[in-house]
Design a protein around this motif. Structure first.
Motif, short mmCIF file in Angstrom:
data_model
loop_
_atom_site.label_atom_id
_atom_site.label_comp_id
_atom_site.label_asym_id
_atom_site.label_seq_id
_atom_site.Cartn_x
_atom_site.Cartn_y
_atom_site.Cartn_z
N GLN A 112 3.00 13.93 -0.33
CA GLN A 112 4.06 12.95 -0.54
C GLN A 112 5.19 13.58 -1.32
N THR A 118 0.03 3.99 -11.63
CA THR A 118 -0.54 3.52 -10.37
C THR A 118 0.58 3.05 -9.46
N ASP A 119 0.33 3.11 -8.16
CA ASP A 119 1.31 2.72 -7.16
C ASP A 119 0.58 2.04 -6.02
N SER A 127 4.73 -0.45 -8.61
CA SER A 127 4.17 0.67 -9.36
C SER A 127 4.31 0.39 -10.85
N TRP A 165 -10.09 8.50 1.34
CA TRP A 165 -9.88 8.86 -0.06
C TRP A 165 -9.46 10.33 -0.13
N VAL A 208 -1.99 1.44 0.76
CA VAL A 208 -1.98 2.75 0.10
C VAL A 208 -2.01 2.51 -1.41
N TRP A 209 -3.03 3.06 -2.07
CA TRP A 209 -3.16 2.92 -3.53
C TRP A 209 -3.29 4.31 -4.14
N THR A 210 -2.38 4.61 -5.07
CA THR A 210 -2.41 5.89 -5.78
C THR A 210 -2.65 5.63 -7.26
N ARG A 216 -5.62 9.23 -4.06
CA ARG A 216 -4.90 8.27 -3.23
C ARG A 216 -5.86 7.71 -2.18
N TYR A 217 -5.80 6.39 -1.99
CA TYR A 217 -6.63 5.70 -1.00
C TYR A 217 -5.73 5.13 0.09
#
Length: 300
Positions: free
Chosen positions: A253, A108-109, A96, A218, A153-155, A177-178
């Motif tokens: 989350q 971003t994470d 992150s 998404w 997982v992409w935030t 978040r994806y």
């Protein structure tokens, strides 16, 4: 951060976006899932950056639906067993980062997990390809099943600091978040499953088989995060919460932990929980990840 060995599974869906708006403002809690940190007034001028490699080995629970079933056939509803997840975790990588300017922040994470040969079972079989599937329980027929899961997982979120003091920081955030999820399951039953399908015809689900399915999910998210020091010491507590969804998805989350601040950055130990659910007919009935995470936050 990279780890070898582990496991994956999936939980249940809530899927009500009415909860999204209600819990969005209730998201007044704390975490460094995207790297929260306190700033002094002097530090608030100009861009400041931080990068946090971390290791998170969550237990995973969930239920997956591989429907709709074919005509005169059946599709499996699979449950994953999280009991031996460390034995089936093949790969885990997490990173992150944040960029700050004054009270504004963007972060971003990124998380990648791969589980293979995960213990699972066919909990039931759908025999109706139309609406209102006929659910036949197969729990007593399981002779063995395994699953392979890959998840990315992409935030990405931006935020504003409502509180920015030398010993405390509180931000509200919004973003997306994806989840890219790829699930494959192989199973064996002690007997074939037969039942009444559409139009009163007999439908059959074989003793052995496999299924795989992928979904790209998404979701918009809103939330909050914060951090405060314990008195004048270098120890601090942090937390984070977000909630969100899309047309057929609900997700939330939460993170809470403690850390110690050095001149170069922080060492942080958190408990982190991530949950997903989808409406019926989608791959995910419910899916959750939960466990401890250890990371180092480098500031520059």
């Amino acid at each position: 951060a990279v780890a070898e060995s582990g496991k994956f599974s999936n939980p249940q869906g809530v899927g009500m976006l009415s909860r999204f708006s209600m819990m969005a403002l209730a998201g007044a809690l704390l975490l460094p899932a995207l790297g929260a940190q306190a700033q002094t007034a002097a530090e608030a001028d100009g861009w400041k950056f931080s990068v946090t490699p971390y290791l998170w080995l969550p237990a995973v629970d969930g239920k997956f639906n591989f429907g709709p079933p074919p005509v005169n056939g059946g599709s499996a509803n699979v449950e994953l067993d999280a009991g031996n997840y460390l034995d089936s975790l093949d790969f885990a990588g997490m990173l992150s980062g944040t960029a700050r300017n004054g009270r504004w922040v963007i972060g971003t994470d990124l998380i990648y997990l791969h589980f293979s040969n995960t213990d699972s079972k066919v909990a039931s079989v759908d025999l109706n390809p139309g609406s209102g599937p006929i659910n036949v329980s197969t729990s007593a027929l399981n002779a063995g099943a395994s699953a392979d899961l890959k998840g990315l997982v992409w935030t990405m979120a931006g935020g504003y600091a409502l509180v920015q003091e030398p010993k405390a920081n509180f931000e509200v955030i919004g973003g997306f978040r994806y989840l890219g999820l790829d699930v494959k399951s192989d199973w064996q039953l002690t007997a074939a499953v037969t039942g009444t399908g559409p139009l009163g015809r007999t439908a059959t689900f074989g003793r052995t088989g496999s299924a795989d399915k992928r979904e790209n999910i998404w979701a918009g998210i809103v939330g909050a995060r914060g951090r405060f020091n314990f008195g004048e010491s270098d120890w601090f507590a942090n937390g984070y919460v977000d909630v969100g969804g899309g047309s057929s998805t609900f997700t939330w989350q939460g993170v809470a932990g403690v850390g110690y601040a050095f001149k170069w950055g922080d060492v942080i130990l958190d408990y982190r929980y991530l949950y997903y659910s989808q409406d019926s007919g989608k791959l995910i009935d419910n899916l959750s990840f939960g466990g401890l995470a250890l990371g180092a936050n480098f500031r520059f």
